[in-house]
Design a protein around this motif. Structure first.
Motif, PDB file in Angstrom:
ATOM      1  N   LEU A  61      39.169 -27.785  -0.269  1.00  0.00           N
ATOM      2  CA  LEU A  61      38.168 -27.293  -0.935  1.00  0.00           C
ATOM      3  C   LEU A  61      36.864 -28.001  -1.488  1.00  0.00           C
ATOM      4  O   LEU A  61      37.169 -29.475  -1.498  1.00  0.00           O
ATOM      5  CB  LEU A  61      39.002 -26.805  -2.333  1.00  0.00           C
ATOM      6  CG  LEU A  61      39.941 -25.805  -2.321  1.00  0.00           C
ATOM      7  CD1 LEU A  61      40.432 -25.678  -3.660  1.00  0.00           C
ATOM      8  CD2 LEU A  61      39.240 -24.504  -1.878  1.00  0.00           C
ATOM      9  N   GLN A  87      36.008 -25.746  -9.275  1.00  0.00           N
ATOM     10  CA  GLN A  87      36.077 -24.814  -8.212  1.00  0.00           C
ATOM     11  C   GLN A  87      36.837 -23.567  -8.859  1.00  0.00           C
ATOM     12  O   GLN A  87      37.836 -23.562  -9.546  1.00  0.00           O
ATOM     13  CB  GLN A  87      36.904 -25.263  -7.262  1.00  0.00           C
ATOM     14  CG  GLN A  87      37.502 -24.232  -6.019  1.00  0.00           C
ATOM     15  CD  GLN A  87      36.317 -23.804  -5.238  1.00  0.00           C
ATOM     16  OE1 GLN A  87      35.501 -22.749  -5.885  1.00  0.00           O
ATOM     17  NE2 GLN A  87      35.600 -24.341  -4.292  1.00  0.00           N
ATOM     18  N   LEU A  94      39.202 -24.290 -11.921  1.00  0.00           N
ATOM     19  CA  LEU A  94      39.812 -25.472 -11.618  1.00  0.00           C
ATOM     20  C   LEU A  94      38.895 -26.703 -11.754  1.00  0.00           C
ATOM     21  O   LEU A  94      37.795 -26.519 -11.308  1.00  0.00           O
ATOM     22  CB  LEU A  94      40.549 -25.746 -10.189  1.00  0.00           C
ATOM     23  CG  LEU A  94      41.374 -24.541  -9.714  1.00  0.00           C
ATOM     24  CD1 LEU A  94      42.116 -24.850  -8.467  1.00  0.00           C
ATOM     25  CD2 LEU A  94      42.767 -24.790 -10.676  1.00  0.00           C
ATOM     26  N   LEU A 109      43.586 -33.451 -11.733  1.00  0.00           N
ATOM     27  CA  LEU A 109      43.246 -32.129 -11.497  1.00  0.00           C
ATOM     28  C   LEU A 109      43.976 -31.509 -12.593  1.00  0.00           C
ATOM     29  O   LEU A 109      44.914 -31.886 -13.193  1.00  0.00           O
ATOM     30  CB  LEU A 109      44.126 -31.399 -10.136  1.00  0.00           C
ATOM     31  CG  LEU A 109      43.552 -32.105  -8.951  1.00  0.00           C
ATOM     32  CD1 LEU A 109      44.578 -31.969  -7.950  1.00  0.00           C
ATOM     33  CD2 LEU A 109      42.199 -31.656  -8.591  1.00  0.00           C
ATOM     34  N   ILE A 128      45.402 -24.551  -5.140  1.00  0.00           N
ATOM     35  CA  ILE A 128      44.510 -25.099  -4.266  1.00  0.00           C
ATOM     36  C   ILE A 128      45.166 -24.817  -2.729  1.00  0.00           C
ATOM     37  O   ILE A 128      44.407 -24.330  -1.875  1.00  0.00           O
ATOM     38  CB  ILE A 128      44.358 -26.786  -4.268  1.00  0.00           C
ATOM     39  CG1 ILE A 128      43.521 -26.731  -5.587  1.00  0.00           C
ATOM     40  CG2 ILE A 128      43.780 -27.507  -3.292  1.00  0.00           C
ATOM     41  CD1 ILE A 128      43.744 -28.362  -6.276  1.00  0.00           C
TER      42      ILE A 128
END
Length: 172
Positions: A61, A87, A94, A109, A128
């Motif tokens: 990503l 994202q 996220l 994260l 993800i």
């Protein structure tokens, strides 16, 4: 060094954003405001580098950078870097935070879902990798009679990816 004699430095480096880092970790545009002093044998840097736009590449990503900076806190230490990026996947936002000395960066994260609220780490990783939370995968697997398949696959993928990513990028 000119004939064994070190050169004394007194240089100001100013850049308005056309400097970029483009590698396997991401593409990061930078604006600098640095003062370089000392000598060619013992250069000393002070100042900061502001992160403009860019992306951090992580697990396939591209997280869009929202803010970041690099500081030279002590003339003889490695610079400190901090970048935050986001994202959106499904209904979740996220966040990735890349931070630490440039020779030992850490990646954190986190996530927040419009329907579930704050997400656990396993749900962020699941989003993800699979585009859905761990509980959504479990519900889906119950319908498909494959209860352990996605969880085992996620665990195996995480183990497979962890070591090469850590070695290639220095990220833990």
């Amino acid at each position: 060094i000119y004939e064994g004699i070190p050169i004394t430095l007194d240089v100001q480096v100013r850049n308005l954003g056309d400097l970029a880092i483009d590698n396997n970790v991401g593409r990061i545009e930078l604006a600098t405001e640095l003062q370089i002093s000392g000598s060619t044998l013992h250069p000393q840097m002070e100042g900061s580098v502001e992160v403009g736009e860019g992306q951090i590449h992580y697990l396939g990503l591209d997280f869009e950078i929202t803010r970041g900076f690099m500081e030279f806190r002590d003339p003889y230490t490695t610079p400190y870097l901090e970048i935050e990026a986001e994202q959106e996947i499904a209904d979740a936002q996220l966040s990735a935070r890349l931070h630490g000395p440039t020779d030992n960066l850490l990646m954190d994260l986190s996530g927040n879902s419009a329907t579930l609220g704050p997400l656990e780490q396993k749900d962020v990783i699941s989003l993800i990798l699979f585009g859905m939370t761990a509980s959504e995968r479990q519900t889906q697997s119950q319908y498909q009679q494959f209860e352990l398949g996605p969880e085992l696959a996620a665990e195996q993928v995480a183990h497979i990816l962890q070591r090469p990513i850590a070695q290639a990028t220095g990220l833990d």
